[in-house]
Design an enzyme around this catalytic site. Sequence first.
Site, PDB file in Angstrom:
ATOM      1  N   LYS A  24      39.035  12.646 -21.903  1.00  0.00           N
ATOM      2  CA  LYS A  24      40.111  12.438 -20.933  1.00  0.00           C
ATOM      3  C   LYS A  24      40.759  13.763 -20.535  1.00  0.00           C
ATOM      4  O   LYS A  24      41.130  13.951 -19.378  1.00  0.00           O
ATOM      5  CB  LYS A  24      41.159  11.457 -21.470  1.00  0.00           C
ATOM      6  CG  LYS A  24      40.618  10.030 -21.528  1.00  0.00           C
ATOM      7  CD  LYS A  24      41.691   8.989 -21.699  1.00  0.00           C
ATOM      8  CE  LYS A  24      41.065   7.594 -21.632  1.00  0.00           C
ATOM      9  NZ  LYS A  24      41.992   6.511 -21.828  1.00  0.00           N
ATOM     10  N   LYS A  75      29.924   3.914 -20.545  1.00  0.00           N
ATOM     11  CA  LYS A  75      30.599   2.614 -20.702  1.00  0.00           C
ATOM     12  C   LYS A  75      31.363   2.253 -19.430  1.00  0.00           C
ATOM     13  O   LYS A  75      31.839   3.129 -18.707  1.00  0.00           O
ATOM     14  CB  LYS A  75      31.538   2.626 -21.905  1.00  0.00           C
ATOM     15  CG  LYS A  75      32.824   3.391 -21.712  1.00  0.00           C
ATOM     16  CD  LYS A  75      33.923   2.932 -22.684  1.00  0.00           C
ATOM     17  CE  LYS A  75      35.250   3.582 -22.273  1.00  0.00           C
ATOM     18  NZ  LYS A  75      36.416   3.038 -22.906  1.00  0.00           N
ATOM     19  N   LYS A 129      37.979   1.527 -17.111  1.00  0.00           N
ATOM     20  CA  LYS A 129      38.988   1.396 -16.055  1.00  0.00           C
ATOM     21  C   LYS A 129      39.192   2.711 -15.348  1.00  0.00           C
ATOM     22  O   LYS A 129      39.294   2.766 -14.126  1.00  0.00           O
ATOM     23  CB  LYS A 129      40.339   0.987 -16.660  1.00  0.00           C
ATOM     24  CG  LYS A 129      40.395  -0.394 -17.204  1.00  0.00           C
ATOM     25  CD  LYS A 129      41.864  -0.763 -17.432  1.00  0.00           C
ATOM     26  CE  LYS A 129      42.059  -1.427 -18.768  1.00  0.00           C
ATOM     27  NZ  LYS A 129      42.300  -0.494 -19.879  1.00  0.00           N
TER      28      LYS A 129
HETATM   29  N1  AQP Z   1      32.808  -0.957 -21.663  1.00  0.00           N
HETATM   30  C1  AQP Z   1      33.361  -1.560 -22.707  1.00  0.00           C
HETATM   31  N2  AQP Z   1      32.616  -2.358 -23.508  1.00  0.00           N
HETATM   32  C2  AQP Z   1      33.174  -2.988 -24.588  1.00  0.00           C
HETATM   33  N3  AQP Z   1      34.476  -2.879 -24.905  1.00  0.00           N
HETATM   34  C3  AQP Z   1      35.263  -2.100 -24.136  1.00  0.00           C
HETATM   35  N4  AQP Z   1      36.578  -1.801 -24.177  1.00  0.00           N
HETATM   36  C4  AQP Z   1      36.868  -0.962 -23.147  1.00  0.00           C
HETATM   37  N5  AQP Z   1      35.769  -0.711 -22.422  1.00  0.00           N
HETATM   38  C5  AQP Z   1      34.751  -1.407 -23.003  1.00  0.00           C
HETATM   39  C6  AQP Z   1      37.504  -2.315 -25.164  1.00  0.00           C
HETATM   40  O1  AQP Z   1      38.571  -2.946 -24.470  1.00  0.00           O
HETATM   41  C7  AQP Z   1      39.763  -2.811 -25.251  1.00  0.00           C
HETATM   42  C8  AQP Z   1      40.899  -2.358 -24.379  1.00  0.00           C
HETATM   43  O2  AQP Z   1      40.627  -1.063 -23.892  1.00  0.00           O
HETATM   44  P1  AQP Z   1      41.800  -0.134 -23.383  1.00  0.00           P
HETATM   45  O3  AQP Z   1      42.260  -0.603 -22.093  1.00  0.00           O
HETATM   46  O4  AQP Z   1      42.869  -0.058 -24.379  1.00  0.00           O
HETATM   47  O5  AQP Z   1      41.215   1.310 -23.268  1.00  0.00           O
HETATM   48  P2  AQP Z   1      39.794   1.897 -23.213  1.00  0.00           P
HETATM   49  O6  AQP Z   1      39.063   1.609 -24.441  1.00  0.00           O
HETATM   50  O7  AQP Z   1      39.959   3.316 -22.930  1.00  0.00           O
HETATM   51  O8  AQP Z   1      39.141   1.105 -22.007  1.00  0.00           O
HETATM   52  P3  AQP Z   1      38.886   1.638 -20.576  1.00  0.00           P
HETATM   53  O9  AQP Z   1      38.479   0.516 -19.716  1.00  0.00           O
HETATM   54  O10 AQP Z   1      37.954   2.774 -20.620  1.00  0.00           O
HETATM   55  O11 AQP Z   1      40.323   2.062 -20.111  1.00  0.00           O
HETATM   56  P4  AQP Z   1      40.885   3.487 -19.723  1.00  0.00           P
HETATM   57  O12 AQP Z   1      39.981   3.935 -18.648  1.00  0.00           O
HETATM   58  O13 AQP Z   1      42.269   3.166 -19.269  1.00  0.00           O
HETATM   59  O14 AQP Z   1      40.849   4.368 -20.910  1.00  0.00           O
HETATM   60  C9  AQP Z   1      39.440  -1.846 -26.383  1.00  0.00           C
HETATM   61  O15 AQP Z   1      39.266  -2.580 -27.579  1.00  0.00           O
HETATM   62  C10 AQP Z   1      38.161  -1.206 -25.964  1.00  0.00           C
HETATM   63  O16 AQP Z   1      37.364  -0.829 -27.056  1.00  0.00           O
END
Ligand code: AQP
Length: 332
Positions: free
Chosen positions: A112, A195, A198
Amino acid sequence: RPRVLSGIQPTADSFHLGNYLGAVRQWVALQDDHDAFYFVPDLHAITVEHDPKTLAARTRNGVAQLLALGLDPDRCTVFVQSHVPEHARLEWVLGCLTGFGEASRMTQFKDKAAKQTADRATVGLFTYPILQAADILLYNADRVPVGEDQRQHVELTRDLAQRFNSRFGRTLVVPEPYILAGTAKIQDLQDPSAKMSKSNSSPGGIVNLLDDPKVSAKKIRSAVTDAEREIRYDPENKAGISNLLTIHSALSGRTIAELEGDYAGKGYGDLKKDLAEIVADFTAPLAERVQGYLDDPAELDRVLARGATRAREVAGATLAAVHDKIGFLPPT
Ligand code: AQP
């Protein structure tokens, strides 16, 4: 009953299929036989630049999505992180036990931070995993249901709990990650080596739960695959097709082996068409349910007030025990 805790950031207008299949689906299943705490981490959401009005709306929308996906406030505790000040207070204590080098090794921070210009990556982004450790340890969680990308942060949490306990005496529960092998990492449709995320994926790479089914169908139709014809699960060589099979299997309940049989002799277009329908069946009723919760803000507030009260009871007791162990004078 064993305790579980997990959270999902309000960093987009909709959660995506990765969030649901990797995490929230397990939360729904676990609320029946666990003492479950689920929250929307708005403190985490400000570690990157944000717009205040959007954050407030996304936090409400995030709670509404969790309820629409099946969290039941009568069976689990649902709350917003900033309503429980103990999170930030335990983070300070844990930060004083975390090595600078240890925090620097967190891969999510490196990823990030690399996307920001050097002076824009904040100290908050750097200490994010320590706040996450506080989130988990405050509730004495036995299990943390998350996707694969969060494994390293749960590992850090375990290290910090063990360190605290060995220095100051047994106080904190050392949690286990709860990561389901099949759906722990849903990939980006446009870049199946990464992966679905968001903040990182291109719009075409993410299937948002609140997207119109026609939009999702188009994204699925355009998903990157490979130059072969065979529908076979092989994440090494056929990452795109394997990802589509994983999503199909998770939503349809057919095993991967059954799907390989079903699609023997058929084309990638057939798989994509069926998957678009399965996704639509799941998401179409969801938007309406989310709107139902958003249309009744007083009820949503009641859910959150109840959640915060219960969360503060547990978090307050843990923080008091931690403060006592480290030698803080109790307030008089
Ligand atoms: N691609 C994925 N496959 C499986 N699990 C996923 N999670 C996120 N992406 C995947 C799981 O969703 C939960 C919530 O995630 P988060 O919003 O707290 O943050 P993150 O892990 O960083 O997910 P994002 O979508 O990538 O969000 P941003 O971009 O905001 O950082 C977690 O349990 C995560 O493992």
